[in-house]
Every structure is written in C-alpha cells, then in structure tokens.
Motif scaffolding. Structure first.
Motif, short mmCIF file in Angstrom:
data_model
loop_
_atom_site.label_atom_id
_atom_site.label_comp_id
_atom_site.label_asym_id
_atom_site.label_seq_id
_atom_site.Cartn_x
_atom_site.Cartn_y
_atom_site.Cartn_z
N ASP A 80 -8.24 -3.11 -20.04
CA ASP A 80 -9.12 -1.98 -20.30
C ASP A 80 -10.56 -2.24 -19.85
N VAL A 81 -10.84 -3.41 -19.29
CA VAL A 81 -12.18 -3.71 -18.78
C VAL A 81 -12.26 -3.25 -17.33
N ILE A 82 -13.19 -2.35 -17.05
CA ILE A 82 -13.28 -1.70 -15.75
C ILE A 82 -14.36 -2.30 -14.87
N ASP A 83 -15.50 -2.60 -15.44
CA ASP A 83 -16.66 -3.05 -14.67
C ASP A 83 -17.54 -3.90 -15.56
N GLY A 84 -18.42 -4.70 -14.95
CA GLY A 84 -19.30 -5.52 -15.76
C GLY A 84 -20.53 -5.98 -15.01
N SER A 85 -21.60 -6.13 -15.75
CA SER A 85 -22.84 -6.68 -15.19
C SER A 85 -23.54 -7.47 -16.29
N GLY A 86 -24.41 -8.37 -15.87
CA GLY A 86 -25.13 -9.18 -16.86
C GLY A 86 -26.38 -9.78 -16.25
N SER A 87 -27.24 -10.27 -17.11
CA SER A 87 -28.45 -10.95 -16.67
C SER A 87 -28.81 -12.03 -17.67
N ALA A 88 -29.55 -13.04 -17.20
CA ALA A 88 -29.99 -14.12 -18.06
C ALA A 88 -31.18 -14.81 -17.42
N PRO A 89 -32.09 -15.35 -18.21
CA PRO A 89 -33.23 -16.06 -17.66
C PRO A 89 -32.80 -17.39 -17.05
N LEU A 90 -33.47 -17.79 -15.98
CA LEU A 90 -33.13 -19.04 -15.30
C LEU A 90 -34.15 -20.11 -15.66
N VAL A 130 -21.41 -1.76 -24.54
CA VAL A 130 -20.04 -1.44 -24.14
C VAL A 130 -19.94 0.06 -23.95
N SER A 131 -19.72 0.49 -22.70
CA SER A 131 -19.58 1.91 -22.39
C SER A 131 -18.11 2.25 -22.23
N ASN A 132 -17.67 3.28 -22.94
CA ASN A 132 -16.28 3.71 -22.89
C ASN A 132 -16.16 4.93 -21.99
N ILE A 133 -15.55 4.76 -20.79
CA ILE A 133 -15.45 5.89 -19.87
C ILE A 133 -14.45 6.94 -20.36
N SER A 134 -13.63 6.58 -21.34
CA SER A 134 -12.68 7.55 -21.87
C SER A 134 -13.36 8.60 -22.75
N SER A 135 -14.51 8.21 -23.34
CA SER A 135 -15.22 9.15 -24.22
C SER A 135 -16.64 9.45 -23.77
N GLY A 136 -17.20 8.57 -22.92
CA GLY A 136 -18.59 8.72 -22.51
C GLY A 136 -19.58 8.08 -23.47
N ASN A 137 -19.10 7.42 -24.53
CA ASN A 137 -19.98 6.80 -25.51
C ASN A 137 -20.29 5.35 -25.14
N SER A 141 -19.84 -7.34 -11.16
CA SER A 141 -18.53 -7.34 -10.54
C SER A 141 -17.79 -6.05 -10.88
N SER A 142 -17.11 -5.49 -9.89
CA SER A 142 -16.27 -4.33 -10.12
C SER A 142 -14.83 -4.73 -10.43
N GLN A 143 -14.55 -6.04 -10.40
CA GLN A 143 -13.28 -6.58 -10.84
C GLN A 143 -13.58 -7.78 -11.75
#
Length: 326
Positions: free
Chosen positions: A207-217, A297-304, A82-84
C-alpha cells in the motif's frame, strides 16, 4: 517488481563512480580475481559528492539523493525521493545482509559487516525478500559495506557464490561512516528507515505508493562511534518523511502516529550515548528509536494527510555545533 532489476538500474551509476573516481576522491582497484573494490573513504579522502552517488547506487537507481542548502537551523540537508520506495529502500538500500568471518578464516582479525545495496537482491539471503516476493537476476552486482577495512577473501568468496556472480561482475564499495561519503550515504537512508519501521509496525508494504524524506547532514567525525551517532541522530531527531499510501484512513493515521522516533523510550539522547550505555549492542536499543523524527502520511484513497512527530534541531545543534568567538 520482478520486472525491475535493481542491479541493472544501479549499473550506470556505478560506471559513473568509476569513471569520475579522481574527481570524487575515491580509489578503484581490482583484487587478484578481478573483483572491483572502490575505496570511498578508508585510504582515499572520498567526498560528499561520492556519498550522494553511493546513496543512489544503494537504491538501485530507483531513487534520487540531492544536497540542499538549509535555513537558520542547519546549513546543509539531504533530500531523498523514490516512486518505488519499497523496492528501492527495502529491496536494495537496507543494510540487512550479515557478512562475517572468524579470526581463523581471515588469518588475523575477525570481520563483520552488514551488506547493503542491489547485490542483496541477487543473494536473497534475508527473510525480507520472501515477504517482498522479489529476487533480482543480473550478471553484474554492487554491494556497499560501511567498514574501515576491505573484506577478507573468504567474505568476497561468499558474496560471489551467493550472488551467482563471476568475479569481474562484482563491485564492492567501502564507505566508513567516519568519512564524508560514508556520513552522506547513511543520512541518505532517512526514507529507508521510515520504510523499515513501517514494515516492522505491520503496515502493508503493497500500500506504499511514493516516498520522500530529508535530514540534516552533519560533519563526519574521525571517531567511529561518534560518526555513527551523528548519522543516526540526523535521522532520529532531524529526519522528515512523507509517505503516500493507499487503503484505509485508519491504517494511514495509525502509521503516522506510530512511526516517529519520539515513540521510543530511548528518544531524547544522542545515539552515541545510548550505544555506549548498552555496551555497543544494537539489539539492546529500543527498535522504535530507528525512525525519522517527523512524518506525514497521505492517503490517496481518501485525500487525507496525517501528521506525527516533530524534529528537535535544538538537540542536534547542541550535539554538533560550536559557536565561534565573537
């Protein structure tokens, strides 16, 4: 966020579910008042495909849920993005609306369910909506209930009243966890579980901009407790989430360290075992357990990018898998 309607976003997906009911294995009926009730696994067989669609409905049309063939550790996985993510997961998908009725009110058995999906944002009964600063307005709403029987009239009346909907404007989708659709839509909450835990840890949701995830079904179990255990274990021991945030590196690093389920004192055992041990009282389980196994967790403010936790597919295979005879 108030410019976005999660109920309007979910509506095309609801219409697809109704239109493809036969193909998806769900049954559609209307009660005496005109409320649309979708059975996605109680009397009807339901399907994984229905569960994927229900997962996207729960996210208010602001997320995508897809099936993926896995590798050697497990054959089938769910991918969620999700982008939101805050609005999709906490403002819509989260099962946070407590709906109950006594024996006296039902004329039979008492009823309890946690409502999830876009209609929560119409009612706004949870403290969470005040924190999000979000309320939805729509003439059509959809609510998802993880139950093995239809809600009584008194509960439906409450939903209509609190959401400000006419009966013909409400759709209720029933997805018992012991069904293919139910198992699928619960595992599709892997990103939502991470957002909920981030919120509980005090991370700034703005401060959360974007998110993705995966899990076994996993395969659904006909036993309700076992089915619940499998869906939770899929996330607690197999869930992987990547959050993109802004702000300080210290906040991002702390989130990556605190978020994984491995921080819980109950980590390492099946959820069904833990649940039985506490006499089926969710509130006696360590809240830190309700989290994905592994996070980035990727921080777009620093690139880390910061990493924490690890999956335990050996534990899941031990719980779910039986080897065929040679």
């Amino acid at each position: 966020m108030n410019l976005v309607s999660v109920n309007a976003g979910a509506r095309p997906l609801v219409e697809q579910l109704l239109r493809q009911a036969d193909t998806l294995g769900v049954a559609v009926r209307h009660d005496e008042r005109g409320v649309c009730i979708v059975d996605a696994g109680i009397e009807s067989p339901g399907s994984v495909a229905a569960g994927l669609l229900v997962g996207e409905i729960c996210m208010g049309g602001l997320g995508h849920v897809a099936l993926r063939s896995g590798g050697s550790d497990w054959p089938t996985w769910l991918d969620v993005r999700s982008s939101q993510p805050v609005l999709a997961c906490l403002g819509s998908q989260y099962a946070g609306w407590s709906l109950a009725a006594s024996k006296e009110e039902t004329g039979g058995k008492k009823f309890f369910a946690l409502g999830s999906g876009p209609a929560r944002a119409l009612a706004g009964k949870e403290k969470l909506f005040g924190e999000l600063g979000y309320r939805d307005q729509a003439t059509q709403g959809v609510l998802v209930l993880e139950v093995d029987r239809a809600p009584p009239a008194v509960v439906i009346d409450k939903v209509l009243r609190d959401c400000g909907l006419a009966p013909e404007g409400l759709t209720i989708i029933l997805t018992p966890t012991s069904s293919p659709a139910g198992t699928t839509q619960v595992v599709a909450r892997v990103l939502e579980v991470a957002l909920h835990q981030a919120h509980e840890s005090g991370f700034a949701l703005a401060d959360v901009i974007d998110g993705s995830g995966s899990a076994p079904l996993p395969a659904p179990s006909p036993d309700g407790v076992e089915a619940m255990g499998r869906t939770n274990d899929a996330i607690l021991y197999g869930g992987r989430v990547h959050l993109t945030v802004k702000g300080s590196d210290e906040a991002a690093r702390t989130l990556a360290a605190k978020l994984p389920s491995g921080n819980s004192r109950d980590h390492g055992r099946s959820f069904a075992e833990i649940f039985k041990e506490v006499q089926f009282d969710f509130y006696k389980i360590d809240p830190a357990l309700f989290a994905p196994a592994e996070v980035w967790v990727s921080n777009i403010s620093s690139g880390n990018t910061w990493h924490g936790g690890a999956t335990d597919m050996d534990l899941l295979r031990g719980l779910w898998l039986k080897e065929a005879a040679a």
